[in-house]
Design a protein around this motif. Sequence first.
Motif, PDB file in Angstrom:
ATOM      1  N   ARG A 234       0.840  -1.202   0.000  1.00  0.00           N
ATOM      2  CA  ARG A 234       0.000   0.000   0.000  1.00  0.00           C
ATOM      3  C   ARG A 234       0.873   1.248   0.000  1.00  0.00           C
ATOM      4  O   ARG A 234       0.591   2.206  -0.720  1.00  0.00           O
TER       5      ARG A 234
ATOM      6  N   GLU B 129       0.692   4.118  -2.779  1.00  0.00           N
ATOM      7  CA  GLU B 129       0.385   5.509  -2.423  1.00  0.00           C
ATOM      8  C   GLU B 129       1.482   6.451  -2.914  1.00  0.00           C
ATOM      9  O   GLU B 129       1.187   7.545  -3.408  1.00  0.00           O
TER      10      GLU B 129
ATOM     11  N   LYS C 118       0.962   9.449  -5.607  1.00  0.00           N
ATOM     12  CA  LYS C 118       1.383  10.819  -5.293  1.00  0.00           C
ATOM     13  C   LYS C 118       2.368  11.336  -6.339  1.00  0.00           C
ATOM     14  O   LYS C 118       2.311  12.512  -6.728  1.00  0.00           O
TER      15      LYS C 118
ATOM     16  N   ILE D 229      -3.463  11.980  -0.413  1.00  0.00           N
ATOM     17  CA  ILE D 229      -4.316  10.793  -0.470  1.00  0.00           C
ATOM     18  C   ILE D 229      -4.639  10.372   0.955  1.00  0.00           C
ATOM     19  O   ILE D 229      -3.748   9.950   1.696  1.00  0.00           O
TER      20      ILE D 229
ATOM     21  N   MET E  29      -6.909   1.360  -6.181  1.00  0.00           N
ATOM     22  CA  MET E  29      -5.745   2.234  -6.311  1.00  0.00           C
ATOM     23  C   MET E  29      -4.985   1.935  -7.602  1.00  0.00           C
ATOM     24  O   MET E  29      -4.547   2.855  -8.307  1.00  0.00           O
TER      25      MET E  29
END
Length: 201
Positions: A44, A48, A52, A94, A175
């Motif tokens: 994760r 992320e 970004k 996020i 995602m």
Amino acid sequence: MNHYKRELDKIFQESLGSTQRSVQQLEHSEHLGKNTANELLSQREKLERTEKNLDEIHRTTFETQRNLNSIKSFFGGFFKNKFSRGSKEPSADIPPSKCDSELNSHLNSSSSSSSASAIESPSLSADSRKTIHETRYEEMDNKIDENLGQMSSKLESLRELGKILGNEVDDQNEMINRIQIKTLQNDEILLLQNNQMRKLI
């Protein structure tokens, strides 16, 4: 009488051995589940960061487009500004997902909680427990009940962990889909800007 004791010994030993093996197997499954959870949390973080970075790239292309527009305006406005109307800079913030919080929370709570748990009803009836009272079978029966309690607790923990892991996988799939869309969008924008710069040169 000796035959009865041998049979009783066999039953208790087999029951004790079976419950001990089951507890060990469940502990192994629990260990694997926690390792999987930690790997998902690590994955994760990477997803992320990737998202970004893609948002940062998009912000950069937004600024690049402004600069291109200024240059084009200076030379008489050769091209229409694709980004001039209603363009908004994306946010790179996020928020942590619910699944991520659940997964962290579950791991923290399971590591701090005790694995021992008493079962609601003993394995033997009250009459049977009276029969073995103050014998070595009573100690064995107590251990069997303790093992059954641990099995019940670990099964419940695994059930809850499995549910949370499933939610986390679903969330990460979303995602990944967003990342794929943003990657394609950035590629299209960069291609367009490269074409614009070649024409300006």
